[in-house]
Write a protein that holds these residues in place. Structure first.
Motif, PDB file in Angstrom:
ATOM      1  N   LYS A  16       5.034   7.975   7.694  1.00 16.92           N
ATOM      2  CA  LYS A  16       5.862   8.930   6.959  1.00 16.92           C
ATOM      3  C   LYS A  16       7.194   9.022   7.705  1.00 16.92           C
ATOM      4  CE  LYS A  16       5.482  13.386   4.594  1.00 16.92           C
ATOM      5  NZ  LYS A  16       5.448  12.770   3.251  1.00 16.92           N
ATOM      6  N   LEU A  17       8.154   8.224   7.264  1.00 16.10           N
ATOM      7  CA  LEU A  17       9.417   8.114   7.983  1.00 16.10           C
ATOM      8  C   LEU A  17      10.269   9.367   7.836  1.00 16.10           C
ATOM      9  CD1 LEU A  17      10.367   4.401   7.186  1.00 16.10           C
ATOM     10  CD2 LEU A  17       9.095   5.326   9.129  1.00 16.10           C
ATOM     11  N   THR A  18      10.282   9.927   6.631  1.00 12.59           N
ATOM     12  CA  THR A  18      10.995  11.178   6.373  1.00 12.59           C
ATOM     13  C   THR A  18      10.090  12.024   5.486  1.00 12.59           C
ATOM     14  OG1 THR A  18      12.088  10.437   4.338  1.00 12.59           O
ATOM     15  CG2 THR A  18      13.177   9.897   6.433  1.00 12.59           C
ATOM     16  N   PRO A  19      10.456  13.286   5.268  1.00 12.38           N
ATOM     17  CA  PRO A  19       9.612  14.111   4.395  1.00 12.38           C
ATOM     18  C   PRO A  19       9.425  13.539   2.996  1.00 12.38           C
ATOM     19  CG  PRO A  19      11.080  15.513   5.658  1.00 12.38           C
ATOM     20  CD  PRO A  19      11.505  14.099   5.921  1.00 12.38           C
ATOM     21  N   ASN A  20      10.359  12.698   2.518  1.00 13.26           N
ATOM     22  CA  ASN A  20      10.224  12.173   1.159  1.00 13.26           C
ATOM     23  C   ASN A  20      10.101  10.643   1.103  1.00 13.26           C
ATOM     24  OD1 ASN A  20      12.792  11.675   2.000  1.00 13.26           O
ATOM     25  ND2 ASN A  20      13.808  12.452   0.159  1.00 13.26           N
ATOM     26  N   LEU A  21       9.834   9.988   2.232  1.00 15.72           N
ATOM     27  CA  LEU A  21       9.677   8.526   2.250  1.00 15.72           C
ATOM     28  C   LEU A  21       8.476   8.135   3.096  1.00 15.72           C
ATOM     29  CD1 LEU A  21      10.606   5.653   1.593  1.00 15.72           C
ATOM     30  CD2 LEU A  21      12.123   5.774   3.590  1.00 15.72           C
ATOM     31  N   THR A  22       7.530   7.456   2.467  1.00 16.95           N
ATOM     32  CA  THR A  22       6.340   6.937   3.155  1.00 16.95           C
ATOM     33  C   THR A  22       6.324   5.422   3.039  1.00 16.95           C
ATOM     34  OG1 THR A  22       5.074   8.938   2.655  1.00 16.95           O
ATOM     35  CG2 THR A  22       3.828   6.976   3.263  1.00 16.95           C
ATOM     36  N   LEU A  23       6.053   4.763   4.153  1.00 14.55           N
ATOM     37  CA  LEU A  23       6.039   3.304   4.204  1.00 14.55           C
ATOM     38  C   LEU A  23       4.659   2.815   4.589  1.00 14.55           C
ATOM     39  CD1 LEU A  23       8.040   0.875   3.965  1.00 14.55           C
ATOM     40  CD2 LEU A  23       8.252   0.980   6.464  1.00 14.55           C
ATOM     41  N   ASN A  24       4.207   1.746   3.919  1.00 11.88           N
ATOM     42  CA  ASN A  24       2.931   1.099   4.251  1.00 11.88           C
ATOM     43  C   ASN A  24       3.210  -0.346   4.631  1.00 11.88           C
ATOM     44  OD1 ASN A  24       0.718  -0.885   3.016  1.00 11.88           O
ATOM     45  ND2 ASN A  24      -0.301   0.914   3.863  1.00 11.88           N
ATOM     46  N   ILE A  25       2.722  -0.774   5.788  1.00 10.87           N
ATOM     47  CA  ILE A  25       2.884  -2.149   6.240  1.00 10.87           C
ATOM     48  C   ILE A  25       1.519  -2.685   6.662  1.00 10.87           C
ATOM     49  CG2 ILE A  25       3.935  -3.681   7.968  1.00 10.87           C
ATOM     50  CD1 ILE A  25       6.294  -1.849   8.093  1.00 10.87           C
ATOM     51  N   GLY A  26       1.229  -3.907   6.225  1.00 11.54           N
ATOM     52  CA  GLY A  26      -0.046  -4.509   6.580  1.00 11.54           C
ATOM     53  C   GLY A  26       0.078  -6.007   6.763  1.00 11.54           C
ATOM     54  N   PHE A  27      -0.933  -6.591   7.383  1.00  9.86           N
ATOM     55  CA  PHE A  27      -0.952  -8.032   7.604  1.00  9.86           C
ATOM     56  C   PHE A  27      -2.407  -8.500   7.581  1.00  9.86           C
ATOM     57  CE2 PHE A  27      -1.224 -11.861  10.198  1.00  9.86           C
ATOM     58  CZ  PHE A  27      -0.209 -12.631   9.656  1.00  9.86           C
ATOM     59  N   ARG A  28      -2.619  -9.616   6.887  1.00 13.21           N
ATOM     60  CA  ARG A  28      -3.959 -10.193   6.808  1.00 13.21           C
ATOM     61  C   ARG A  28      -3.873 -11.672   7.147  1.00 13.21           C
ATOM     62  NH1 ARG A  28      -7.234 -12.826   2.770  1.00 13.21           N
ATOM     63  NH2 ARG A  28      -9.426 -12.257   2.941  1.00 13.21           N
ATOM     64  N   TYR A  29      -4.843 -12.140   7.901  1.00 12.62           N
ATOM     65  CA  TYR A  29      -4.952 -13.581   8.170  1.00 12.62           C
ATOM     66  C   TYR A  29      -6.341 -14.042   7.756  1.00 12.62           C
ATOM     67  CZ  TYR A  29      -5.361 -18.097  10.383  1.00 12.62           C
ATOM     68  OH  TYR A  29      -5.570 -19.439  10.581  1.00 12.62           O
TER      69      TYR A  29
END
Length: 257
Positions: A16-29
């Motif tokens: 949750k970078l800011t109160p109104n921005l959420t980021l999802n990051i993932g990686f699969r191998y």
């Protein structure tokens, strides 16, 4: 008797970078072991070297330095993914995402390397069609298949082949949507959704004439004869999908929507 083992690892997290921005990051191998037959009952055609046919272009699983799968392993199964949700206004939200998925396709049972001679012999006996003046030359089913290759006219011969560079397909999926709160009971969502497929499995005849309409010689005629087939399975197909998707949702009372 065919075997394939699949192994994969993944990690992902939300920030949750800011109160109104959420980021999802993932990686699969992921790693898809090349498909093999438990008793090595497979034969491949070396389509990279048709000049070696018929003497040495047939590759037997686990023999003469050949691998058991008869095609190369692929270790490049890296699959990143990213997504976000951004609340631009009290009643407007933007969402987007991108991700990659891989898949080692099955190719179809009748295209497997276990379908080749000497483990399975494929041939076709074609009779002449009857006419008003001729009974033709039917092949009665009750006779079975006693006519062994060598004492019957074989009208077509076919070998299955897999590219040495066969690899899992790659599917890229991405979307960008906006959801709007129209009232306390009604929302509307509009979005672009796309999907690209790469390295999809396709079969094609590797014994095509070098000059269609002029040449009557294919590169594997010495192996399968004129008109014979070397059906090559390879990872060269593509697909794409692009769409506008829209949803309007209205909630009534008592659970009705």
């Amino acid at each position: 008797g065919q075997r394939m083992y699949r192994l994969a690892f993944y990690a992902q997290d939300d920030w949750k970078l800011t109160p109104n921005l959420t980021l999802n990051i993932g990686f699969r191998y992921g790693y898809d072991q090349p498909l093999y037959e438990v008793n090595d009952k497979e034969v491949n055609v070396d389509v990279d070297n048709p000049q070696n046919c018929p003497a040495t272009c047939l590759q037997v699983a686990g023999k003469n330095g050949n691998s058991r799968a008869l095609y190369n392993a692929f270790y490049g199964g890296a699959m990143p993914r990213v997504g976000f949700a951004y609340q631009a206004h009290s009643n407007i939200v933007f969402r987007g995402g991108y991700g990659i998925t891989d898949d080692q396709e099955g190719t179809g049972a009748n295209l497997r390397l276990s379908q080749n001679a000497p483990f399975i012999f494929q041939f076709s006996n074609t009779g002449l069609t009857p006419t008003n003046t001729s009974p033709g030359t039917p092949v009665p089913v009750e006779n079975g298949f006693a006519q062994a290759p060598g004492n019957v006219q074989v009208s077509s011969t076919r070998y299955e082949a897999w590219s040495h560079k066969l690899r899992p397909s790659v599917i890229q999926q991405f979307n960008l949507t906006t959801e709007i709160l129209l009232s306390s009971t009604t929302t509307a969502q509009f979005g672009y959704v796309g999907q690209l497929g790469q390295h999809l499995v396709i079969p094609e005849n590797a014994n095509q004439y070098t000059t269609p309409g002029v040449s009557t010689s294919g590169p594997f005629n010495s192996l399968v004869g004129v008109g014979g087939l070397v059906y090559l399975t390879q990872s060269e197909g593509y697909s794409n999908y692009h769409a506008l998707q829209a949803t309007i949702r209205h909630r009534q009372s008592n659970g009705l929507e």
